[in-house]
Write a protein that holds these residues in place. Sequence first.
Motif, mmCIF file in Angstrom:
data_model
loop_
_atom_site.group_PDB
_atom_site.id
_atom_site.type_symbol
_atom_site.label_atom_id
_atom_site.label_comp_id
_atom_site.label_asym_id
_atom_site.label_seq_id
_atom_site.Cartn_x
_atom_site.Cartn_y
_atom_site.Cartn_z
ATOM 1 N N GLY A 81 0.770 -1.238 0.000
ATOM 2 C CA GLY A 81 0.000 0.000 0.000
ATOM 3 C C GLY A 81 0.799 1.285 0.000
ATOM 4 N N GLN A 82 2.121 1.198 -0.078
ATOM 5 C CA GLN A 82 2.878 2.441 -0.123
ATOM 6 C C GLN A 82 3.873 2.433 -1.282
ATOM 7 O OE1 GLN A 82 6.088 3.508 2.562
ATOM 8 N NE2 GLN A 82 5.848 1.566 3.652
ATOM 9 N N PRO A 83 4.154 3.622 -1.856
ATOM 10 C CA PRO A 83 5.056 3.701 -3.012
ATOM 11 C C PRO A 83 6.499 3.418 -2.613
ATOM 12 C CG PRO A 83 4.430 5.901 -2.282
ATOM 13 C CD PRO A 83 3.612 4.936 -1.470
ATOM 14 N N VAL A 84 7.159 2.597 -3.429
ATOM 15 C CA VAL A 84 8.539 2.190 -3.160
ATOM 16 C C VAL A 84 9.344 2.254 -4.453
ATOM 17 C CG1 VAL A 84 10.040 0.299 -2.419
ATOM 18 C CG2 VAL A 84 7.872 0.689 -1.248
ATOM 19 N N VAL A 85 10.515 2.863 -4.360
ATOM 20 C CA VAL A 85 11.457 2.882 -5.478
ATOM 21 C C VAL A 85 12.488 1.780 -5.238
ATOM 22 C CG1 VAL A 85 13.226 4.185 -6.702
ATOM 23 C CG2 VAL A 85 11.174 5.349 -5.873
ATOM 24 N N ARG A 86 12.715 0.962 -6.261
ATOM 25 C CA ARG A 86 13.692 -0.118 -6.128
ATOM 26 C C ARG A 86 14.779 0.018 -7.180
ATOM 27 N NH1 ARG A 86 11.429 -5.955 -4.152
ATOM 28 N NH2 ARG A 86 10.880 -5.290 -2.043
ATOM 29 N N ILE A 87 16.028 -0.246 -6.727
ATOM 30 C CA ILE A 87 17.199 -0.154 -7.594
ATOM 31 C C ILE A 87 18.100 -1.346 -7.314
ATOM 32 C CG2 ILE A 87 19.336 1.153 -8.039
ATOM 33 C CD1 ILE A 87 17.751 3.703 -7.534
ATOM 34 N N SER A 88 18.630 -1.959 -8.355
ATOM 35 C CA SER A 88 19.613 -3.030 -8.214
ATOM 36 C C SER A 88 21.003 -2.413 -8.318
ATOM 37 C CB SER A 88 19.414 -4.080 -9.309
ATOM 38 O OG SER A 88 20.438 -5.041 -9.266
ATOM 39 N N VAL A 89 21.865 -2.726 -7.359
ATOM 40 C CA VAL A 89 23.218 -2.151 -7.357
ATOM 41 C C VAL A 89 24.212 -3.239 -6.962
ATOM 42 C CG1 VAL A 89 22.871 -1.278 -4.997
ATOM 43 C CG2 VAL A 89 24.716 -0.350 -6.407
ATOM 44 N N SER A 90 25.302 -3.370 -7.709
ATOM 45 C CA SER A 90 26.300 -4.407 -7.430
ATOM 46 C C SER A 90 27.641 -3.973 -7.999
ATOM 47 C CB SER A 90 25.873 -5.747 -8.039
ATOM 48 O OG SER A 90 25.753 -5.638 -9.454
ATOM 49 N N ASP A 91 28.690 -4.690 -7.565
ATOM 50 C CA ASP A 91 30.030 -4.451 -8.096
ATOM 51 C C ASP A 91 30.757 -5.785 -8.125
ATOM 52 O OD1 ASP A 91 32.097 -2.037 -8.646
ATOM 53 O OD2 ASP A 91 33.121 -3.699 -7.652
ATOM 54 N N SER A 92 31.240 -6.187 -9.289
ATOM 55 C CA SER A 92 31.822 -7.512 -9.462
ATOM 56 C C SER A 92 33.319 -7.567 -9.186
ATOM 57 C CB SER A 92 31.565 -8.014 -10.893
ATOM 58 O OG SER A 92 32.161 -7.141 -11.838
ATOM 59 N N LYS A 93 33.925 -6.443 -8.873
ATOM 60 C CA LYS A 93 35.373 -6.419 -8.645
ATOM 61 C C LYS A 93 35.684 -6.179 -7.171
ATOM 62 C CE LYS A 93 37.892 -6.738 -12.549
ATOM 63 N NZ LYS A 93 39.171 -7.460 -12.669
ATOM 64 N N SER A 94 36.009 -4.932 -6.816
ATOM 65 C CA SER A 94 36.438 -4.642 -5.439
ATOM 66 C C SER A 94 35.279 -4.613 -4.449
ATOM 67 C CB SER A 94 37.198 -3.305 -5.389
ATOM 68 O OG SER A 94 36.390 -2.235 -5.833
ATOM 69 N N GLY A 95 34.034 -4.541 -4.948
ATOM 70 C CA GLY A 95 32.871 -4.577 -4.065
ATOM 71 C C GLY A 95 32.349 -3.200 -3.700
ATOM 72 N N LEU A 96 31.078 -3.150 -3.327
ATOM 73 C CA LEU A 96 30.438 -1.886 -2.989
ATOM 74 C C LEU A 96 30.992 -1.294 -1.699
ATOM 75 C CD1 LEU A 96 26.631 -2.436 -3.716
ATOM 76 C CD2 LEU A 96 28.165 -0.847 -4.879
ATOM 77 N N LEU A 97 31.181 0.006 -1.703
ATOM 78 C CA LEU A 97 31.565 0.728 -0.496
ATOM 79 C C LEU A 97 30.368 1.459 0.084
ATOM 80 C CD1 LEU A 97 33.728 1.788 1.467
ATOM 81 C CD2 LEU A 97 34.145 3.665 -0.151
ATOM 82 N N CYS A 98 29.634 2.189 -0.738
ATOM 83 C CA CYS A 98 28.483 2.941 -0.250
ATOM 84 C C CYS A 98 27.584 3.333 -1.413
ATOM 85 C CB CYS A 98 28.931 4.193 0.518
ATOM 86 S SG CYS A 98 29.916 5.354 -0.476
ATOM 87 N N TYR A 99 26.384 3.818 -1.081
ATOM 88 C CA TYR A 99 25.449 4.307 -2.089
ATOM 89 C C TYR A 99 24.523 5.317 -1.426
ATOM 90 C CZ TYR A 99 22.754 0.600 0.166
ATOM 91 O OH TYR A 99 22.152 -0.206 1.088
ATOM 92 N N SER A 100 23.895 6.171 -2.217
ATOM 93 C CA SER A 100 22.948 7.158 -1.682
ATOM 94 C C SER A 100 22.058 7.667 -2.814
ATOM 95 C CB SER A 100 23.686 8.335 -1.030
ATOM 96 O OG SER A 100 24.443 9.054 -1.986
ATOM 97 N N GLY A 101 20.926 8.243 -2.420
ATOM 98 C CA GLY A 101 19.999 8.757 -3.420
ATOM 99 C C GLY A 101 19.360 10.069 -3.009
ATOM 100 N N THR A 102 18.897 10.814 -3.994
ATOM 101 C CA THR A 102 18.167 12.068 -3.745
ATOM 102 C C THR A 102 16.972 12.139 -4.687
ATOM 103 O OG1 THR A 102 19.462 13.348 -5.367
ATOM 104 C CG2 THR A 102 20.286 13.296 -3.077
ATOM 105 N N ILE A 103 15.954 12.888 -4.271
ATOM 106 C CA ILE A 103 14.828 13.247 -5.128
ATOM 107 C C ILE A 103 14.750 14.761 -5.145
ATOM 108 C CG2 ILE A 103 12.322 13.193 -5.404
ATOM 109 C CD1 ILE A 103 12.321 10.400 -4.237
ATOM 110 N N ASP A 104 14.920 15.330 -6.322
ATOM 111 C CA ASP A 104 14.988 16.793 -6.479
ATOM 112 C C ASP A 104 16.030 17.379 -5.526
ATOM 113 O OD1 ASP A 104 13.049 16.617 -8.393
ATOM 114 O OD2 ASP A 104 11.409 17.240 -7.088
ATOM 115 N N ASP A 105 17.185 16.716 -5.478
ATOM 116 C CA ASP A 105 18.342 17.133 -4.670
ATOM 117 C C ASP A 105 18.113 17.025 -3.165
ATOM 118 O OD1 ASP A 105 19.863 17.750 -6.934
ATOM 119 O OD2 ASP A 105 18.993 19.755 -7.053
#
Length: 575
Positions: free
Chosen positions: A499-523
């Motif tokens: 019942g609530q809106p959700v944004v989904r994103i797939s994120v991966s790194d095949s080499k050294s691996g993920l360190l961090c991630y972040s997102g913004t909507i209209d900054d």
Amino acid sequence: MNRFTLFLIICPTFAVTLANAEEVASSVDASAARQSLPKYASPVNYDVVLAGNFGEPRPNHFHGGVDVKTGGVEGKPIFSIGGGYVSMVTIGLMGFGNAVYVHHPEGYTSVYCHLKKFTPLIEAMVRKQQYQKRTAEGEFHFRPTDIPVAEGQLIAVSGNTGASTAPHLHLEIHDTKTWDMLDPLDFLGHHLTDGQPPQGHALMVYPQEGEGVFAGGTVQQYIGLSSHELQRHYSAWGKVGFGIWANDYMEATYNHYGIRRMELYVDDQQAFSSDVSGIPVRQNMQVNAWGDYDHYLRSHVWYMKAFVEPGVSLSILNADSHRGYVCFDEEREYHLCFVLTDFKGNVSRYGFIVEGKKVEIRPKPLFPTMRVFRYDQLNNVQLPGLQLVVRPFMTGKNTSYRPKVMRQPNAYSDAYQLSEKSFQLFDYQPISLRVNNNKVEDPSKLYVVGHWGSDKYMGGTYHDGWVTGRARELGAVYELDYDDQPPTIQFQGLGMLRGQPVVRISVSDSKSGLLCYSGTIDDEFVLFEPVAKSSTVECKLRNSSVKPTGKSRTLTFTAEDNRHNKKTITTQITY
């Protein structure tokens, strides 16, 4: 009646006599110490049944708590076992998934792991810090007045987050000051029923090379425990160690558990004892040296040694002046008995006779000087293009090894394997590899990779043609790799979840691996949280500070890997 005849009577009848008075006194002292500990409430509102107990030997670590069954499902209420306050919440760390730490005034901290979600107050306080730190994962600390809790207060619901293979509650109790791991059953054992004694399955015998012989042989030997009093007599001479494969059991389930207390008596004298009641975190890796790690790799069965190797400093072990080894130096009968005790005081004994028979013992062959890790010395391993520095007491005993150098002139470095089989050090040590191609475009993108089952990022700092990372498993193959490619990001869309809106994103790194991630909507920063057991992260828009307008909005998402390669995607969503 001499003392040896007396000992033969003790083991088959399980009687307590003056011959084991020291054992009884020790048990009474331990029992009194446990009774002085606070008795906490149950973390669940149903009968406590364990899938695993404290101190079970695992590869590279002791099990640091108890696993409480939740009926194979998520969503069971979890309660604070005592009064205090929530001192910390961790998300995505140490395999704990979502975890709550409760500080108790008695000097202990209880930790509740693999949770699905927190109560609304805890979740709100965590979310506030997540937005302040602009990250979903990490440590989130609280003051005593922020989230006070009472004994039996709901703090979370159970889940399957982190390094969990099935829904359950992993519960730990630590000494708040030292952070030593403590057996939760010393605080919660009154909630469990257990009338079953531990059961021994087999013995392993370890004649010490060049110093001992058992049954005419100088290699490890297996003895099945077909009864509590073995009828067969064995022969030995010189220095011999013994180990036992045993498990504890409880009536409520088919699971088996680790042994709380194990003792070895030679005649009527205690040669060795272990009491898995509290383990310093820094000693965790020494489980591989107390347990027979090589045998475990072959069979997935742990034999726990009733002797202490010279490089082992586990505080849960206690041995005589011979470090628990039995010295057969008289031609007579030696009466040995293993005593196994669980946390409820249920006891099993396994007695056997070894006859001392003098034989010639072949001298121990000398190790090649350049191919031995000395447990009590600084070891500086140098090979063409490799340097590994190992501090003293990073292994339980002197261990020979055969290094292998695999030339790779067209790769970033040669590849190296220091042991033909698994060889785990007690802690990570610095390893440096020389770069084969000095014309690497950006040396900061180089890193050490360890090939052991899967590829593992082992860090990397470049200096003057060398890259330094870390190593612990010497059976792994180490080499340099290069990562100048950013993570992969795929926008999965905006949808509805419960019942609530959700944004989904797939994120991966095949080499050294993920360190961090972040997102913004209209900054404006929005929180993306990991979806358990997947490479997907999601943002529940109603939990963010972005208000719905029904108009097109600009979503920006950035991910960075461990070599600081970044990728940003921008897309439009209607919200």
